[in-house]
Design a protein around this motif. Structure first.
Motif, PDB file in Angstrom:
ATOM      1  N   SER A  65       0.880  -0.959   0.023  1.00 50.86           N
ATOM      2  CA  SER A  65       0.023  -0.086  -0.011  1.00 50.86           C
ATOM      3  C   SER A  65       0.862   1.372  -0.016  1.00 50.86           C
ATOM      4  O   SER A  65       1.997   1.266   0.473  1.00 50.86           O
ATOM      5  CB  SER A  65      -0.942  -0.029   0.974  1.00 50.86           C
ATOM      6  N   CYS A  66       0.075   2.308  -0.301  1.00 44.50           N
ATOM      7  CA  CYS A  66       1.245   3.626  -0.290  1.00 44.50           C
ATOM      8  C   CYS A  66       0.077   4.874  -0.403  1.00 44.50           C
ATOM      9  O   CYS A  66      -0.896   4.933  -1.220  1.00 44.50           O
ATOM     10  CB  CYS A  66       2.018   3.759  -1.809  1.00 44.50           C
ATOM     11  N   GLN A  67       0.145   5.874   0.516  1.00 43.71           N
ATOM     12  CA  GLN A  67      -0.892   6.595   0.544  1.00 43.71           C
ATOM     13  C   GLN A  67       0.205   7.947   0.749  1.00 43.71           C
ATOM     14  O   GLN A  67       1.086   8.179   1.338  1.00 43.71           O
ATOM     15  CB  GLN A  67      -1.570   6.503   1.775  1.00 43.71           C
ATOM     16  N   LYS A  68      -0.494   9.008   0.300  1.00 42.99           N
ATOM     17  CA  LYS A  68      -0.136  10.367   0.627  1.00 42.99           C
ATOM     18  C   LYS A  68      -0.455  10.664   2.018  1.00 42.99           C
ATOM     19  O   LYS A  68      -1.667  10.540   2.452  1.00 42.99           O
ATOM     20  CB  LYS A  68      -0.788  11.380  -0.635  1.00 42.99           C
ATOM     21  N   VAL A  69       0.433  11.679   2.649  1.00 47.54           N
ATOM     22  CA  VAL A  69       0.533  12.000   4.068  1.00 47.54           C
ATOM     23  C   VAL A  69       0.912  13.477   3.986  1.00 47.54           C
ATOM     24  O   VAL A  69       1.555  13.828   2.948  1.00 47.54           O
ATOM     25  CB  VAL A  69       1.081  11.111   4.980  1.00 47.54           C
ATOM     26  N   THR A  70       0.647  13.986   5.059  1.00 50.02           N
ATOM     27  CA  THR A  70       1.386  15.567   5.290  1.00 50.02           C
ATOM     28  C   THR A  70       2.700  15.545   5.113  1.00 50.02           C
ATOM     29  O   THR A  70       3.041  16.513   4.093  1.00 50.02           O
ATOM     30  CB  THR A  70       1.123  15.851   6.619  1.00 50.02           C
ATOM     31  N   LYS A  71       3.624  14.691   5.455  1.00 51.80           N
ATOM     32  CA  LYS A  71       4.842  14.723   5.038  1.00 51.80           C
ATOM     33  C   LYS A  71       5.311  13.616   4.104  1.00 51.80           C
ATOM     34  O   LYS A  71       6.013  12.675   4.769  1.00 51.80           O
ATOM     35  CB  LYS A  71       5.763  14.897   6.252  1.00 51.80           C
ATOM     36  N   GLY A  72       5.240  13.684   2.813  1.00 57.01           N
ATOM     37  CA  GLY A  72       5.742  12.431   1.930  1.00 57.01           C
ATOM     38  C   GLY A  72       4.444  11.571   1.969  1.00 57.01           C
ATOM     39  O   GLY A  72       3.084  11.812   1.707  1.00 57.01           O
ATOM     40  N   TYR A  73       4.714  10.345   1.757  1.00 60.11           N
ATOM     41  CA  TYR A  73       3.921   9.216   1.477  1.00 60.11           C
ATOM     42  C   TYR A  73       4.283   8.159   2.616  1.00 60.11           C
ATOM     43  O   TYR A  73       5.395   8.201   3.310  1.00 60.11           O
ATOM     44  CB  TYR A  73       4.393   8.421   0.275  1.00 60.11           C
ATOM     45  N   VAL A  74       3.277   7.274   2.843  1.00 65.97           N
ATOM     46  CA  VAL A  74       3.573   6.189   3.989  1.00 65.97           C
ATOM     47  C   VAL A  74       3.185   4.952   3.022  1.00 65.97           C
ATOM     48  O   VAL A  74       2.020   4.544   2.574  1.00 65.97           O
ATOM     49  CB  VAL A  74       2.493   6.154   5.093  1.00 65.97           C
ATOM     50  N   LEU A  75       3.966   3.836   3.136  1.00 58.20           N
ATOM     51  CA  LEU A  75       3.584   2.683   2.549  1.00 58.20           C
ATOM     52  C   LEU A  75       4.173   1.493   3.393  1.00 58.20           C
ATOM     53  O   LEU A  75       4.798   1.585   4.221  1.00 58.20           O
ATOM     54  CB  LEU A  75       4.804   2.459   1.056  1.00 58.20           C
ATOM     55  N   THR A  76       3.529   0.226   3.097  1.00 57.84           N
ATOM     56  CA  THR A  76       3.716  -0.795   3.722  1.00 57.84           C
ATOM     57  C   THR A  76       4.361  -2.053   2.631  1.00 57.84           C
ATOM     58  O   THR A  76       3.999  -1.692   1.544  1.00 57.84           O
ATOM     59  CB  THR A  76       2.252  -1.418   4.223  1.00 57.84           C
ATOM     60  N   LEU A  77       5.001  -2.918   3.269  1.00 59.55           N
ATOM     61  CA  LEU A  77       5.664  -4.095   2.200  1.00 59.55           C
ATOM     62  C   LEU A  77       5.487  -5.232   2.939  1.00 59.55           C
ATOM     63  O   LEU A  77       4.457  -5.446   3.919  1.00 59.55           O
ATOM     64  CB  LEU A  77       7.200  -3.784   2.495  1.00 59.55           C
ATOM     65  N   ASP A  78       5.454  -6.246   1.998  1.00 60.48           N
ATOM     66  CA  ASP A  78       4.995  -7.557   2.328  1.00 60.48           C
ATOM     67  C   ASP A  78       5.868  -8.270   3.363  1.00 60.48           C
ATOM     68  O   ASP A  78       5.690  -9.106   4.493  1.00 60.48           O
ATOM     69  CB  ASP A  78       5.073  -8.631   1.134  1.00 60.48           C
ATOM     70  N   HIS A  79       7.188  -7.633   3.592  1.00 63.68           N
ATOM     71  CA  HIS A  79       8.124  -7.769   4.782  1.00 63.68           C
ATOM     72  C   HIS A  79       9.069  -6.637   4.596  1.00 63.68           C
ATOM     73  O   HIS A  79       9.394  -6.161   3.646  1.00 63.68           O
ATOM     74  CB  HIS A  79       8.842  -9.368   4.591  1.00 63.68           C
ATOM     75  N   THR A  80       9.778  -6.610   5.949  1.00 66.87           N
ATOM     76  CA  THR A  80      10.721  -5.621   5.971  1.00 66.87           C
ATOM     77  C   THR A  80      11.799  -5.704   7.082  1.00 66.87           C
ATOM     78  O   THR A  80      11.633  -6.733   7.965  1.00 66.87           O
ATOM     79  CB  THR A  80       9.902  -4.174   6.294  1.00 66.87           C
ATOM     80  N   ALA A  81      12.832  -5.132   6.644  1.00 68.58           N
ATOM     81  CA  ALA A  81      13.882  -5.306   7.724  1.00 68.58           C
ATOM     82  C   ALA A  81      14.247  -3.941   8.549  1.00 68.58           C
ATOM     83  O   ALA A  81      15.121  -3.888   9.295  1.00 68.58           O
ATOM     84  CB  ALA A  81      15.348  -5.508   6.998  1.00 68.58           C
ATOM     85  N   PHE A  82      13.566  -3.045   8.089  1.00 64.48           N
ATOM     86  CA  PHE A  82      13.352  -1.756   8.752  1.00 64.48           C
ATOM     87  C   PHE A  82      12.618  -1.630  10.218  1.00 64.48           C
ATOM     88  O   PHE A  82      11.647  -2.201  10.298  1.00 64.48           O
ATOM     89  CB  PHE A  82      12.535  -0.473   8.010  1.00 64.48           C
ATOM     90  N   TYR A  83      13.546  -1.412  11.236  1.00 67.12           N
ATOM     91  CA  TYR A  83      12.954  -1.484  12.353  1.00 67.12           C
ATOM     92  C   TYR A  83      12.131  -0.474  12.817  1.00 67.12           C
ATOM     93  O   TYR A  83      12.515   0.806  12.690  1.00 67.12           O
ATOM     94  CB  TYR A  83      14.137  -1.856  13.669  1.00 67.12           C
ATOM     95  N   PRO A  84      10.853  -0.662  13.523  1.00 64.91           N
ATOM     96  CA  PRO A  84      10.041   0.478  13.708  1.00 64.91           C
ATOM     97  C   PRO A  84      10.177   0.977  15.058  1.00 64.91           C
ATOM     98  O   PRO A  84      10.590   0.100  16.171  1.00 64.91           O
ATOM     99  CB  PRO A  84       8.479  -0.147  13.474  1.00 64.91           C
ATOM    100  N   GLU A  85       9.968   2.280  15.349  1.00 70.11           N
ATOM    101  CA  GLU A  85      10.415   2.705  16.687  1.00 70.11           C
ATOM    102  C   GLU A  85       9.627   1.971  17.774  1.00 70.11           C
ATOM    103  O   GLU A  85       8.499   1.728  17.704  1.00 70.11           O
ATOM    104  CB  GLU A  85       9.988   4.287  16.834  1.00 70.11           C
ATOM    105  N   GLY A  86      10.365   1.867  19.025  1.00 64.07           N
ATOM    106  CA  GLY A  86       9.784   1.193  20.096  1.00 64.07           C
ATOM    107  C   GLY A  86      10.627   0.570  21.041  1.00 64.07           C
ATOM    108  O   GLY A  86      11.679   0.423  20.798  1.00 64.07           O
ATOM    109  N   GLY A  87      10.064   0.536  22.269  1.00 67.04           N
ATOM    110  CA  GLY A  87      10.828   0.002  23.283  1.00 67.04           C
ATOM    111  C   GLY A  87      12.097   1.139  23.736  1.00 67.04           C
ATOM    112  O   GLY A  87      13.007   0.791  24.187  1.00 67.04           O
ATOM    113  N   GLY A  88      11.960   2.338  23.712  1.00 66.36           N
ATOM    114  CA  GLY A  88      12.999   3.215  23.969  1.00 66.36           C
ATOM    115  C   GLY A  88      14.008   3.401  22.788  1.00 66.36           C
ATOM    116  O   GLY A  88      14.914   4.157  22.841  1.00 66.36           O
ATOM    117  N   GLN A  89      13.962   2.738  21.507  1.00 68.75           N
ATOM    118  CA  GLN A  89      14.858   2.472  20.486  1.00 68.75           C
ATOM    119  C   GLN A  89      14.411   3.437  19.309  1.00 68.75           C
ATOM    120  O   GLN A  89      13.425   3.340  19.002  1.00 68.75           O
ATOM    121  CB  GLN A  89      15.262   1.346  20.413  1.00 68.75           C
ATOM    122  N   PRO A  90      15.053   4.224  18.577  1.00 66.98           N
ATOM    123  CA  PRO A  90      14.473   4.863  17.629  1.00 66.98           C
ATOM    124  C   PRO A  90      14.497   4.096  16.388  1.00 66.98           C
ATOM    125  O   PRO A  90      15.073   2.859  16.595  1.00 66.98           O
ATOM    126  CB  PRO A  90      15.901   5.808  17.230  1.00 66.98           C
TER     127      PRO A  90
END
Length: 387
Positions: free
Chosen positions: A22-47
């Motif tokens: 999926s890919c949607q326009k948002v206020t600052k750029g675009y937000v997309l989802t992938l079928d899988h990813t190696a990008f770590y999402p923010e969480g647990g006190g870690q950027p």
């Protein structure tokens, strides 16, 4: 948490291929989802991780309802094959830092029984840890040595996803009650902790652990620490500073602190002596002043001495206004004091006439005039004549 996520299964993965879902326009750029990813999402006190997907910059990664959202600066088509590349220097620093924090927190818990009740890791690798108990500087030195001993042992970190029933029979650190998928990170006999962050594979990859500061925080303490390359850079910087200070004070590195304290004592003594002479000078200068309603003195002194000058003149002469000006970078700083005239009102008129700015209370004002000294004297004399 998704146990199958690439950033959990393959923490050393730097690049990967995926398909845009999926890919949607948002206020600052675009937000997309992938079928899988190696990008770590923010969480647990870690950027979060940053990097690139094809030619697009990935500047934020967030997870919501088990879906990872990548914020990028250009659009993609659904079904498009893409290639992701993680900013590995940043990711590896996060891994080193988070793993180092586990070691320190585990050792503090084992040695003193204190809990880690607050953790934050910034994008530059600086961490803060809050403990619910008091530690002394000597305690921190000992913990730092032990933590680096654990690093040197090159112990593997083990990851487990135990069931709720299995967790009932396990001892591990956790800030809150957990449900659903729970990821347990174990570092030999030194720490076992529930964690959703990324970690190195072996403690040797952490490189170095350096505790920077210890301060009181609420009912316990707060530590600042860095790991890996950041710790080495910190050591290099401080070593260079010590190498520069040592010859300046003509002492070995271990004697710098004593030399600095001695220099401070000498400076304070000189300051006291100068102050005493300034006080004597104010008395002599005041005694030589001719009678005048406004006493204007031009002296190369600091603001504090200017104020002392004004107060002394008011107390020991019958003038109405005491004023001291001092030249500073092409302008004249001024301080005026009076017990009979509301200077807060008068200063606006003087500032207009002398290209000045400043203010204060009715008894004393200070600021800067941009006019030359002769113009200042002329305006003040006209004011004096009008009184």
């Amino acid at each position: 948490m998704d146990p199958q996520a690439y950033y959990y299964q393959y923490p050393m993965m730097k690049e990967f291929d995926a398909v845009v879902q999926s890919c949607q326009k948002v206020t600052k750029g675009y937000v997309l989802t992938l079928d899988h990813t190696a990008f770590y999402p923010e969480g647990g006190g870690q950027p979060c991780d940053v990097g690139r997907i094809d030619t697009a910059s990935v500047f934020d990664v967030q997870e919501k309802n088990h879906v990872v959202y990548h914020y990028v600066d250009r659009a993609f088509s659904v079904g498009q094959n893409v290639h992701g590349r993680i900013d590995w220097n940043r990711r590896f620093l996060m891994m080193q830092s988070h793993s180092g924090e586990h070691i320190v927190s585990g050792l503090v818990h084992a040695q003193f029984g204190y809990d880690n009740v607050g953790f934050h890791l910034d994008t530059h690798g600086l961490m803060t840890i809050d403990f619910n108990g008091v530690l002394r500087p000597a305690d921190i030195d000992a913990i730092e040595m032990l933590a680096n001993d654990v690093v040197s042992q090159d112990i593997p970190l083990t990851i487990a996803w135990p069931t709720k029933e299995q967790r009932k029979h396990m001892s591990y650190r956790s800030k809150k009650a957990l449900d659903g998928h729970v990821r347990i990170v174990t570092i030999g006999p030194y720490d076992t902790c529930a964690c959703c962050g990324t970690h190195v594979e072996r403690t040797g990859q952490i490189g170095s652990i350096k505790i920077l500061s210890l301060e009181k925080h609420r009912q316990g303490v707060r530590l600042q620490l860095i790991c890996g390359r950041k710790a080495i850079m910190d050591h290099q910087q401080k070593h260079k500073i010590c190498a520069q200070l040592s010859p300046l004070f003509s002492v070995p590195v271990e004697g710098i602190v004593t030399a600095v304290k001695k220099a401070q004592e000498d400076r304070n003594e000189k300051s006291r002596t100068i102050r005493q002479w300034q006080d004597k000078y104010i008395v002599l200068k005041t005694a030589m002043l001719p009678s005048s309603k406004i006493q204007l003195i031009e002296e190369d002194v600091d603001r504090l001495t200017m104020r002392d000058f004004c107060n002394y003149i008011l107390e020991h002469t019958d003038c109405v206004v005491a004023m001291v000006v001092a030249k500073n970078q092409g302008a004249y700083q001024y301080v005026m004091a009076s017990q009979k005239i509301d200077l807060k009102i008068k200063v606006n008129e003087l500032n207009a006439l002398l290209a000045g700015r400043g203010g204060g209370q009715k008894e004393m004002v200070q600021g800067t005039f941009r006019a030359d000294i002769e113009t200042i004297k002329k305006v003040i004399q006209q004011w004096n004549d009008s009184l």
